[in-house]
Design an enzyme around this catalytic site. Sequence first.
Site, PDB file in Angstrom:
ATOM      1  N   GLY A 131       0.335  -0.883  -0.170  1.00  0.00           N
ATOM      2  CA  GLY A 131       0.036  -0.404   0.045  1.00  0.00           C
ATOM      3  C   GLY A 131       0.527   1.360  -0.286  1.00  0.00           C
ATOM      4  O   GLY A 131       1.682   1.287   0.331  1.00  0.00           O
TER       5      GLY A 131
ATOM      6  N   ASP B 211       1.922   1.339   9.279  1.00  0.00           N
ATOM      7  CA  ASP B 211       1.584   0.929  10.599  1.00  0.00           C
ATOM      8  C   ASP B 211       2.790   0.630  11.300  1.00  0.00           C
ATOM      9  O   ASP B 211       2.783   0.471  12.240  1.00  0.00           O
ATOM     10  CB  ASP B 211       1.211  -1.178  10.469  1.00  0.00           C
ATOM     11  CG  ASP B 211      -0.690  -0.392   9.645  1.00  0.00           C
ATOM     12  OD1 ASP B 211      -0.864   0.048   9.520  1.00  0.00           O
ATOM     13  OD2 ASP B 211      -0.790  -1.980   8.854  1.00  0.00           O
TER      14      ASP B 211
HETATM   15  N1  ADP Z   1       5.743 -14.158   1.153  1.00  0.00           N
HETATM   16  C1  ADP Z   1       5.236 -13.445   0.866  1.00  0.00           C
HETATM   17  N2  ADP Z   1       6.101 -13.963  -0.295  1.00  0.00           N
HETATM   18  C2  ADP Z   1       6.281 -13.263  -1.369  1.00  0.00           C
HETATM   19  N3  ADP Z   1       6.401 -12.724  -2.063  1.00  0.00           N
HETATM   20  C3  ADP Z   1       5.261 -12.589  -0.941  1.00  0.00           C
HETATM   21  C4  ADP Z   1       4.519 -12.850   0.241  1.00  0.00           C
HETATM   22  N4  ADP Z   1       4.073 -12.118   0.588  1.00  0.00           N
HETATM   23  C5  ADP Z   1       4.018 -10.459   0.166  1.00  0.00           C
HETATM   24  N5  ADP Z   1       4.408 -11.125  -0.716  1.00  0.00           N
HETATM   25  C6  ADP Z   1       4.540 -10.128  -2.484  1.00  0.00           C
HETATM   26  O1  ADP Z   1       4.571  -8.588  -2.189  1.00  0.00           O
HETATM   27  C7  ADP Z   1       4.182  -8.064  -2.249  1.00  0.00           C
HETATM   28  C8  ADP Z   1       3.250  -6.879  -1.519  1.00  0.00           C
HETATM   29  O2  ADP Z   1       3.205  -7.491  -0.384  1.00  0.00           O
HETATM   30  P1  ADP Z   1       1.600  -6.710   0.871  1.00  0.00           P
HETATM   31  O3  ADP Z   1       1.303  -7.794   1.776  1.00  0.00           O
HETATM   32  O4  ADP Z   1      -0.143  -6.303  -0.163  1.00  0.00           O
HETATM   33  O5  ADP Z   1       2.281  -5.556   1.184  1.00  0.00           O
HETATM   34  P2  ADP Z   1       3.646  -5.112   2.248  1.00  0.00           P
HETATM   35  O6  ADP Z   1       5.032  -5.681   1.629  1.00  0.00           O
HETATM   36  O7  ADP Z   1       2.914  -3.810   2.219  1.00  0.00           O
HETATM   37  O8  ADP Z   1       3.659  -5.676   3.052  1.00  0.00           O
HETATM   38  C9  ADP Z   1       2.706  -8.535  -3.203  1.00  0.00           C
HETATM   39  O9  ADP Z   1       3.377  -8.650  -4.961  1.00  0.00           O
HETATM   40  C10 ADP Z   1       3.166  -9.461  -2.374  1.00  0.00           C
HETATM   41  O10 ADP Z   1       2.320 -10.649  -3.591  1.00  0.00           O
HETATM   42  O1  FBP Z   2      -6.915  -0.439   0.816  1.00  0.00           O
HETATM   43  P1  FBP Z   2      -5.453  -1.138   0.669  1.00  0.00           P
HETATM   44  O2  FBP Z   2      -4.312  -0.432   0.020  1.00  0.00           O
HETATM   45  O3  FBP Z   2      -5.421  -2.533   0.344  1.00  0.00           O
HETATM   46  O4  FBP Z   2      -4.314  -0.715   1.994  1.00  0.00           O
HETATM   47  C1  FBP Z   2      -5.165  -0.696   2.849  1.00  0.00           C
HETATM   48  C2  FBP Z   2      -3.729  -1.395   4.120  1.00  0.00           C
HETATM   49  O5  FBP Z   2      -2.434  -0.774   4.160  1.00  0.00           O
HETATM   50  C3  FBP Z   2      -2.131  -0.566   5.578  1.00  0.00           C
HETATM   51  O6  FBP Z   2      -2.353   0.938   5.111  1.00  0.00           O
HETATM   52  C4  FBP Z   2      -0.743  -0.898   5.534  1.00  0.00           C
HETATM   53  O7  FBP Z   2      -0.345  -2.266   4.480  1.00  0.00           O
HETATM   54  P2  FBP Z   2       0.800  -2.525   4.008  1.00  0.00           P
HETATM   55  O8  FBP Z   2       1.970  -2.162   5.622  1.00  0.00           O
HETATM   56  O9  FBP Z   2       0.717  -3.005   3.381  1.00  0.00           O
HETATM   57  O10 FBP Z   2       1.393  -1.419   3.534  1.00  0.00           O
HETATM   58  C5  FBP Z   2      -3.271  -1.005   6.616  1.00  0.00           C
HETATM   59  O11 FBP Z   2      -3.138  -0.509   7.518  1.00  0.00           O
HETATM   60  C6  FBP Z   2      -4.657  -1.439   5.528  1.00  0.00           C
HETATM   61  O12 FBP Z   2      -5.477  -2.032   6.318  1.00  0.00           O
END
Ligand code: ADP
Ligand code: FBP
Length: 520
Positions: free
Chosen positions: A177, A292
Amino acid sequence: MAVASPVEYAGLISSGQNHLACFGVPSSGRLRCVGYEQKSRTGKLVVRAVSVDRPQLDFSNPDWKKQFQEDFDRRFSLPHLRDVIDVEPRPTTFSLKSRTPLENVNGALKESWNGYVNDDDRALLKVIKFASPTSAGADCIDPDCSWVEQWIHRAGPRKQIYFEPQYVKAGIVTCGGLCPGLNDVIRQIVLTLEKYGVKNIVGIQHGFRGFFENHLSEVPLSRHVVQNINLAGGSFLGVSRGGANISDIARRLDMLFVLGGNGTHAGANAIHEECRKRKLQVSIVCVPKTIDNDILLMDKTFGFDTAVEAAQRAINSAYIEAHSAFHGIGLVKLMGRSSGFITMHASLSSGQVDICLIPEVPFTLDGPHGVLQHLEHLIETKGFALICVAEGAGQELLQKSNATDASGNMVLSDIGVHLQQKIKSHFKEIGVHSDAKYIDPTYMVRAVRANASDAILCTVLGQNAVHGAFAGFSGITTGVCNTHNVYLPIPEVIRSTRFVDPNSRMWHRCLTSTGQPDFH
Ligand SMILES: Nc1ncnc2c1ncn2[C@@H]1O[C@H](COP(=O)(O)OP(=O)(O)O)[C@@H](O)[C@H]1O
Ligand SMILES: O=P(O)(O)OC[C@H]1O[C@](O)(COP(=O)(O)O)[C@@H](O)[C@@H]1O
Ligand SMILES: [Mg+2]
């Protein structure tokens, strides 16, 4: 003394009516709480996080500290290209001064100062010596809370580098995000790469998707292109969730800078592992992006300060509405999927919040010790009330949708809507007038540009990411730890989500400030 069992009970922490059982990770001999169970008055146990199983330590062994430190040094050593391929260092092209100052030492001219970070420079991960496991926020390794130095690697430019800048193709990708400061980090990475002499810099559009979706072409980046991007929020390159297929990313670039949260770090580490397996001279370096603030071991991540500041407008509006209305109740929902940092800090910062609700601390709505009863009291005594709730709080009170987003993250039910409905029906039931107004500023908070302190943090992180790649490290991330800039191996920062510790001084300060009781 007994050998620690796989999940060791570290003690009961009681605060008022809360009973928090704290478990540790005995592997590394750590009694630090990574998981909490909270017992409500009804005896219901709510598990807030999971423990991690690791090798065990025998504290009766006089050498346990040495063993711990060896294990620690191994875990926090930084993966390097040298580990898998033959690669020779060369003098850096990153110059700090146009002329290196020289001094006369016994007739010979020697460098008096060079400004580079030595590979053996370290920063301390922990800086408090706790006298007892019951001290606020205690983070002990053994039951006696012995002092054990835990050193981590200092970030910054090295005198020797492992890439020839003119042949480097570097990529930048922003995933997950949005978060204030993404553009500042992108900009600093580009400026620093150019300072080393890199000419071929590209942006990957819309997160990991940009690697696979043909219509998302690489964006050429230069000082000229990125010069003003920090003046706006969002990501100049676009973000996305889902779409990670790491197997083929590796060979396309020499350096990849990955900006994202825990999910992104897991993806980046998988790319790094793939490069290692194929013995490719590719450096993967992350910059933690999570509004977060839920990444382990770091003082705070970029954008967090800005988010807390942006949330003040919503809280203040809710306060004005509540204060002006007859029996007004303001309700603000802030981000925080599973960690309540923004909500806690925004509540502390505003000083106007009466009730702060976070995912780490379960609460009941009904009953003599519930939130609604306290609201009644506030309306009776103050005439109005203000609640600040994290989006992930009280999910156990709501109907689960079981839906997930493209990255597999749970789609949360709206605690704000639920609270507003419950407040309305409660006051109707008891025949007391109330006027509940709900504000959800989520996307307004995270779409803003970075404030001044975050802009500086982004500058430091962006520059250090590039220094880390040129130094030959890969599979690392960079952050601020006890005010010092450090590099950490990716797996160590995504071992679990970082939670607000309900036994920390900060949470206790928040409770002192709001004056809220325990809602159990
Ligand atoms: N366990 C994982 N292994 C590899 N890629 C992942 C994993 N979890 C998430 N991703 C990839 O990382 C990117 C971002 O993950 P997301 O959970 O949406 O956001 P954040 O990195 O902020 O936690 C996405 O493209 C997702 O497919
Ligand atoms: O509506 P979206 O883009 O999925 O984002 C919502 C989420 O993004 C956050 O702001 C932060 O998420 P990331 O750490 O994945 O960037 C969360 O608090 C919230 O649940
Ligand atoms: Mg995530």
